[in-house]
Write an enzyme that holds these catalytic residues in place. Structure first.
Site, mmCIF file in Angstrom:
data_model
loop_
_atom_site.group_PDB
_atom_site.id
_atom_site.type_symbol
_atom_site.label_atom_id
_atom_site.label_comp_id
_atom_site.label_asym_id
_atom_site.label_seq_id
_atom_site.Cartn_x
_atom_site.Cartn_y
_atom_site.Cartn_z
ATOM 1 N N ASN A 62 0.827 -1.205 0.000
ATOM 2 C CA ASN A 62 0.000 0.000 0.000
ATOM 3 C C ASN A 62 0.859 1.252 0.000
ATOM 4 O OD1 ASN A 62 0.495 -1.000 2.648
ATOM 5 N ND2 ASN A 62 -1.165 0.205 3.520
ATOM 6 N N GLU A 64 0.367 5.124 0.604
ATOM 7 C CA GLU A 64 -0.576 6.129 1.115
ATOM 8 C C GLU A 64 -0.182 7.535 0.690
ATOM 9 O OE1 GLU A 64 -1.132 5.359 5.335
ATOM 10 O OE2 GLU A 64 -2.228 3.519 4.883
ATOM 11 N N CYS A 73 -4.166 0.674 -2.582
ATOM 12 C CA CYS A 73 -3.979 -0.585 -1.856
ATOM 13 C C CYS A 73 -2.894 -1.447 -2.496
ATOM 14 C CB CYS A 73 -5.272 -1.398 -1.868
ATOM 15 S SG CYS A 73 -6.629 -0.692 -0.942
ATOM 16 N N GLU A 75 -2.911 -4.616 -3.242
ATOM 17 C CA GLU A 75 -3.361 -5.536 -4.306
ATOM 18 C C GLU A 75 -3.357 -4.840 -5.652
ATOM 19 O OE1 GLU A 75 -4.752 -4.891 -1.366
ATOM 20 O OE2 GLU A 75 -6.213 -6.403 -0.782
ATOM 21 N N CYS A 112 -10.392 -5.034 0.280
ATOM 22 C CA CYS A 112 -11.457 -4.043 0.125
ATOM 23 C C CYS A 112 -12.222 -4.300 -1.172
ATOM 24 C CB CYS A 112 -10.884 -2.632 0.155
ATOM 25 S SG CYS A 112 -10.174 -2.101 -1.404
ATOM 26 N N CYS A 115 -10.452 -3.525 -4.531
ATOM 27 C CA CYS A 115 -9.432 -4.516 -4.923
ATOM 28 C C CYS A 115 -10.090 -5.796 -5.409
ATOM 29 C CB CYS A 115 -8.475 -4.790 -3.769
ATOM 30 S SG CYS A 115 -7.372 -3.389 -3.473
HETATM 31 N N1 THU Z 1 -5.352 -1.598 2.296
HETATM 32 C C1 THU Z 1 -4.793 -2.400 1.348
HETATM 33 O O1 THU Z 1 -3.661 -2.174 0.911
HETATM 34 N N2 THU Z 1 -5.519 -3.440 0.884
HETATM 35 C C2 THU Z 1 -6.771 -3.764 1.317
HETATM 36 O O2 THU Z 1 -7.388 -4.689 0.774
HETATM 37 C C3 THU Z 1 -7.382 -3.035 2.426
HETATM 38 C C4 THU Z 1 -6.687 -1.797 2.833
HETATM 39 C C5 THU Z 1 -4.587 -0.452 2.785
HETATM 40 C C6 THU Z 1 -5.120 0.884 2.353
HETATM 41 C C7 THU Z 1 -4.580 1.789 3.435
HETATM 42 O O3 THU Z 1 -3.268 2.182 3.066
HETATM 43 C C8 THU Z 1 -4.500 0.898 4.664
HETATM 44 O O4 THU Z 1 -4.587 -0.446 4.187
HETATM 45 C C9 THU Z 1 -5.613 1.142 5.671
HETATM 46 O O5 THU Z 1 -6.856 1.080 5.065
#
Ligand code: THU
Length: 163
Positions: A62, A64, A73, A75, A112, A115
């Site tokens: 991820n 940010e 994310c 994925e 999520c 994804c």
């Molecule tokens: N996140 C992912 O990388 N993948 C997911 O399937 C769920 C959430 C990340 C996004 C964000 O940077 C952190 O997790 C908190 O939501």
């Protein structure tokens, strides 16, 4: 009115040692990727590793951003990197895991919705199912053989042609 039920199927592995070697390798690559995540706002570090049918392994984590929705994310970082580098190769398996600075993650990550939709697109694009391995830091590892088991009633390209 009729009530209907939909069945999904998934496998659970009690520990890493129950995984086949190639899946364990992929999960370990996802774990390493999580270590390199850029997650200063959530402190939640997600790593993804996917194996293409051509044998290549692509990882993502991820990323940010201070403008929160601009982040992405793990994925999708991995899937879109694969799409950019190897557009003709289908994805065989994707492993996703996570860790937090604040607590121990004892449950498999639950990807999520966005994804899940991105994984669905790659199943449809290459007309092949994608195995999905989900893990936390500890505890069971969950596996589905296709995104259909994580995203029933998904939006499909055919919907655009109806009417
Ligand atoms: N996140 C992912 O990388 N993948 C997911 O399937 C769920 C959430 C990340 C996004 C964000 O940077 C952190 O997790 C908190 O939501």
């Amino acid at each position: 009115m009729k009530k209907r039920e939909l069945k999904i199927t998934y496998a659970e592995f009690a520990t890493d040692s129950e995984l086949k070697e190639s899946d364990l390798e992929l999960l370990n690559r996802a774990r390493s990727a999580a270590e390199r995540a850029y997650a200063p706002y959530s402190n939640f570090y997600v790593g993804a590793a996917l194996r293409l049918k051509n044998g290549e392994i692509i990882t993502g984590n991820n990323q940010e951003n201070v403008a929160y929705p601009s982040g992405l994310c793990a994925e999708r970082v991995a899937i879109y990197a694969a799409g950019a580098r190897y557009p003709d190769s289908a994805i065989d398996t994707i492993a996703v895991t996570c860790k937090s600075k604040a607590f121990e993650v004892n449950e498999p990550l639950s990807p999520c919705g966005a994804c899940r939709q991105a994984i669905a697109e790659y199943e449809m694009r290459h007309k092949t199912n994608i195995r999905i391995l989900l893990a936390g830091e500890k505890g069971i590892i969950r596996m589905v053989e296709s995104i259909s088991d994580l995203l029933p009633f998904m939006f499909k390209a055919e919907e655009l042609k109806k009417g």
